[in-house]
Enzyme design. Sequence first.
Site, PDB file in Angstrom:
ATOM      1  N   TYR A  32      -0.184  -0.897  10.402  1.00  0.00           N
ATOM      2  CA  TYR A  32       1.245  -0.673  10.548  1.00  0.00           C
ATOM      3  C   TYR A  32       1.588   0.631   9.821  1.00  0.00           C
ATOM      4  O   TYR A  32       2.368   0.682   8.876  1.00  0.00           O
ATOM      5  CB  TYR A  32       2.090  -1.849  10.047  1.00  0.00           C
ATOM      6  CG  TYR A  32       3.373  -1.937  10.843  1.00  0.00           C
ATOM      7  CD1 TYR A  32       3.341  -2.341  12.175  1.00  0.00           C
ATOM      8  CD2 TYR A  32       4.588  -1.578  10.298  1.00  0.00           C
ATOM      9  CE1 TYR A  32       4.490  -2.369  12.942  1.00  0.00           C
ATOM     10  CE2 TYR A  32       5.754  -1.608  11.057  1.00  0.00           C
ATOM     11  CZ  TYR A  32       5.683  -2.000  12.382  1.00  0.00           C
ATOM     12  OH  TYR A  32       6.827  -2.030  13.141  1.00  0.00           O
ATOM     13  N   GLY A  36       3.091   7.542   4.577  1.00  0.00           N
ATOM     14  CA  GLY A  36       2.264   7.427   3.367  1.00  0.00           C
ATOM     15  C   GLY A  36       0.792   7.376   3.747  1.00  0.00           C
ATOM     16  O   GLY A  36      -0.044   8.109   3.190  1.00  0.00           O
ATOM     17  N   HIS A  37       0.469   6.509   4.730  1.00  0.00           N
ATOM     18  CA  HIS A  37      -0.914   6.444   5.217  1.00  0.00           C
ATOM     19  C   HIS A  37      -1.336   7.778   5.840  1.00  0.00           C
ATOM     20  O   HIS A  37      -2.448   8.242   5.634  1.00  0.00           O
ATOM     21  CB  HIS A  37      -1.044   5.359   6.294  1.00  0.00           C
ATOM     22  CG  HIS A  37      -0.690   3.970   5.857  1.00  0.00           C
ATOM     23  ND1 HIS A  37       0.339   3.257   6.410  1.00  0.00           N
ATOM     24  CD2 HIS A  37      -1.252   3.158   4.922  1.00  0.00           C
ATOM     25  CE1 HIS A  37       0.402   2.061   5.856  1.00  0.00           C
ATOM     26  NE2 HIS A  37      -0.547   1.968   4.936  1.00  0.00           N
ATOM     27  N   GLN A 148      -0.723   6.574  -4.755  1.00  0.00           N
ATOM     28  CA  GLN A 148      -0.171   6.297  -6.081  1.00  0.00           C
ATOM     29  C   GLN A 148       0.845   5.151  -6.027  1.00  0.00           C
ATOM     30  O   GLN A 148       1.129   4.515  -7.016  1.00  0.00           O
ATOM     31  CB  GLN A 148       0.472   7.578  -6.640  1.00  0.00           C
ATOM     32  CG  GLN A 148       1.229   7.456  -7.952  1.00  0.00           C
ATOM     33  CD  GLN A 148       0.328   7.063  -9.125  1.00  0.00           C
ATOM     34  OE1 GLN A 148      -0.887   7.282  -9.085  1.00  0.00           O
ATOM     35  NE2 GLN A 148       0.921   6.480 -10.154  1.00  0.00           N
ATOM     36  N   LYS A 149       1.371   4.877  -4.833  1.00  0.00           N
ATOM     37  CA  LYS A 149       2.357   3.790  -4.727  1.00  0.00           C
ATOM     38  C   LYS A 149       1.783   2.484  -5.270  1.00  0.00           C
ATOM     39  O   LYS A 149       2.468   1.708  -5.904  1.00  0.00           O
ATOM     40  CB  LYS A 149       2.779   3.601  -3.280  1.00  0.00           C
ATOM     41  CG  LYS A 149       4.077   2.856  -3.191  1.00  0.00           C
ATOM     42  CD  LYS A 149       4.262   2.209  -1.868  1.00  0.00           C
ATOM     43  CE  LYS A 149       4.295   0.745  -2.080  1.00  0.00           C
ATOM     44  NZ  LYS A 149       3.774  -0.027  -1.007  1.00  0.00           N
ATOM     45  N   VAL A 176       4.641   8.720  -0.843  1.00  0.00           N
ATOM     46  CA  VAL A 176       5.526   9.329   0.169  1.00  0.00           C
ATOM     47  C   VAL A 176       6.763   8.434   0.301  1.00  0.00           C
ATOM     48  O   VAL A 176       6.645   7.209   0.355  1.00  0.00           O
ATOM     49  CB  VAL A 176       4.800   9.471   1.521  1.00  0.00           C
ATOM     50  CG1 VAL A 176       5.732  10.028   2.588  1.00  0.00           C
ATOM     51  CG2 VAL A 176       3.571  10.360   1.362  1.00  0.00           C
ATOM     52  N   MET A 184       7.728   4.459   0.998  1.00  0.00           N
ATOM     53  CA  MET A 184       7.337   3.918   2.306  1.00  0.00           C
ATOM     54  C   MET A 184       6.389   2.750   2.117  1.00  0.00           C
ATOM     55  O   MET A 184       5.527   2.765   1.236  1.00  0.00           O
ATOM     56  CB  MET A 184       6.672   4.998   3.145  1.00  0.00           C
ATOM     57  CG  MET A 184       7.672   6.013   3.612  1.00  0.00           C
ATOM     58  SD  MET A 184       6.995   7.001   4.934  1.00  0.00           S
ATOM     59  CE  MET A 184       8.388   8.079   5.201  1.00  0.00           C
ATOM     60  N   SER A 186       4.664  -0.727   4.663  1.00  0.00           N
ATOM     61  CA  SER A 186       4.675  -1.476   5.921  1.00  0.00           C
ATOM     62  C   SER A 186       5.650  -2.644   5.810  1.00  0.00           C
ATOM     63  O   SER A 186       6.181  -3.114   6.812  1.00  0.00           O
ATOM     64  CB  SER A 186       3.272  -2.002   6.224  1.00  0.00           C
ATOM     65  OG  SER A 186       2.331  -0.955   6.171  1.00  0.00           O
TER      66      SER A 186
HETATM   67  P1  AMP Z   1      -1.666  -0.618   2.683  1.00  0.00           P
HETATM   68  O1  AMP Z   1      -1.841  -0.460   4.156  1.00  0.00           O
HETATM   69  O2  AMP Z   1      -0.266  -0.925   2.270  1.00  0.00           O
HETATM   70  O3  AMP Z   1      -2.707  -1.517   2.069  1.00  0.00           O
HETATM   71  O4  AMP Z   1      -1.950   0.815   2.049  1.00  0.00           O
HETATM   72  C1  AMP Z   1      -3.117   1.542   2.344  1.00  0.00           C
HETATM   73  C2  AMP Z   1      -3.188   2.752   1.427  1.00  0.00           C
HETATM   74  O5  AMP Z   1      -2.029   3.564   1.626  1.00  0.00           O
HETATM   75  C3  AMP Z   1      -3.196   2.377  -0.063  1.00  0.00           C
HETATM   76  O6  AMP Z   1      -4.066   3.253  -0.760  1.00  0.00           O
HETATM   77  C4  AMP Z   1      -1.775   2.589  -0.467  1.00  0.00           C
HETATM   78  O7  AMP Z   1      -1.611   2.888  -1.837  1.00  0.00           O
HETATM   79  C5  AMP Z   1      -1.406   3.794   0.392  1.00  0.00           C
HETATM   80  N1  AMP Z   1       0.048   3.863   0.551  1.00  0.00           N
HETATM   81  C6  AMP Z   1       0.885   2.867   0.932  1.00  0.00           C
HETATM   82  N2  AMP Z   1       2.158   3.287   0.910  1.00  0.00           N
HETATM   83  C7  AMP Z   1       2.132   4.581   0.495  1.00  0.00           C
HETATM   84  C8  AMP Z   1       3.133   5.572   0.266  1.00  0.00           C
HETATM   85  N3  AMP Z   1       4.425   5.321   0.444  1.00  0.00           N
HETATM   86  N4  AMP Z   1       2.740   6.786  -0.157  1.00  0.00           N
HETATM   87  C9  AMP Z   1       1.422   7.062  -0.350  1.00  0.00           C
HETATM   88  N5  AMP Z   1       0.439   6.174  -0.155  1.00  0.00           N
HETATM   89  C10 AMP Z   1       0.784   4.948   0.268  1.00  0.00           C
END
Ligand code: AMP
Length: 281
Positions: A32, A36-37, A148-149, A176, A184, A186
């Site tokens: 999703y 950020g991703h 870093q989030k 981001v 941001m 999901s």
């Molecule tokens: P997730 O899909 O939420 O497990 O996130 C996958 C990767 O994206 C992880 O390393 C998160 O820290 C990174 N991530 C999620 N949201 C952000 C964001 N807003 N800004 C930067 N990286 C993000």
Amino acid sequence: MKIIDSIQRMAMLSKILKKESKTIGLVPTMGYLHDGHLSLIKTAKQHTDVAVVSIFVNPIQFSPKEDLDKYPRDLKRDEEMARLAGADVLFNPSAVDMYPEGYETYVDVERLSASLCGPHRPGHFRGVATVVVKLFGIVKPDIAYFGQKDAQQSVIIKKMVEDLNMDIDIKVLPTVREKDGLAMSSRNIYLSEKERKDALCLIEAISKAEAAVKSGERSASKIIKMMEGIIKEKPTAKIDYIDAVDTKSLRPVDTISKETLIALAVFVGKTRLVDNAILSP
Ligand code: AMP
């Protein structure tokens, strides 16, 4: 962009790429995708020969009461976004392939998992560390990219790589944000219109904390109290925790005498949001 759902085929491709002396960048995600991703994928593409994005909603990092079943998924949309961001490979294994019957190996980064989100999400970081080790084993990246989030996650992965002598460079990229400052995620899609407005209390509290430190405040408890006040004003928000901790050890600090991680988790309605910042005295 190649789309691979078989662990065996992904591992084979990585082996071939290694033989060809190609560097591999891995961006582990639960899909999703949002900007950020995409910033992680774009950076992986700049730094390495082959950018792999994994999409896997990892069941073992959700507790029974959490949102595994309703976690947002849209593979078609993710494929398009990953492709546009420059990913070379999208790896989306199935849960039964990742954890077949009889699976029994887990990775626990013990002390670092015991603070911040740890006590509020039992087993979460064990699930995260385990899936990341598995992805590292399959994809064999030279560099892996995290956001870093999820600050605690990044610290835990770095420690795991160090403790397990893994030859992988961990890069952590800035959070981001939406134009109005909301980090941001999901999970933001769960927020109602009213909750979306109230969710700004996280960045508002962080910004006020940064301003307080800038104007000389050094007491962690005073800063946390001030942040609590801001969040409690929002009717749909409920604090899970706010902590000021050392950026590496994640141990609580009383005085902001060096760079300090201020991290918080807040339920806005039923949605749990996390955010953080590094406070620099
Ligand atoms: P997730 O899909 O939420 O497990 O996130 C996958 C990767 O994206 C992880 O390393 C998160 O820290 C990174 N991530 C999620 N949201 C952000 C964001 N807003 N800004 C930067 N990286 C993000």
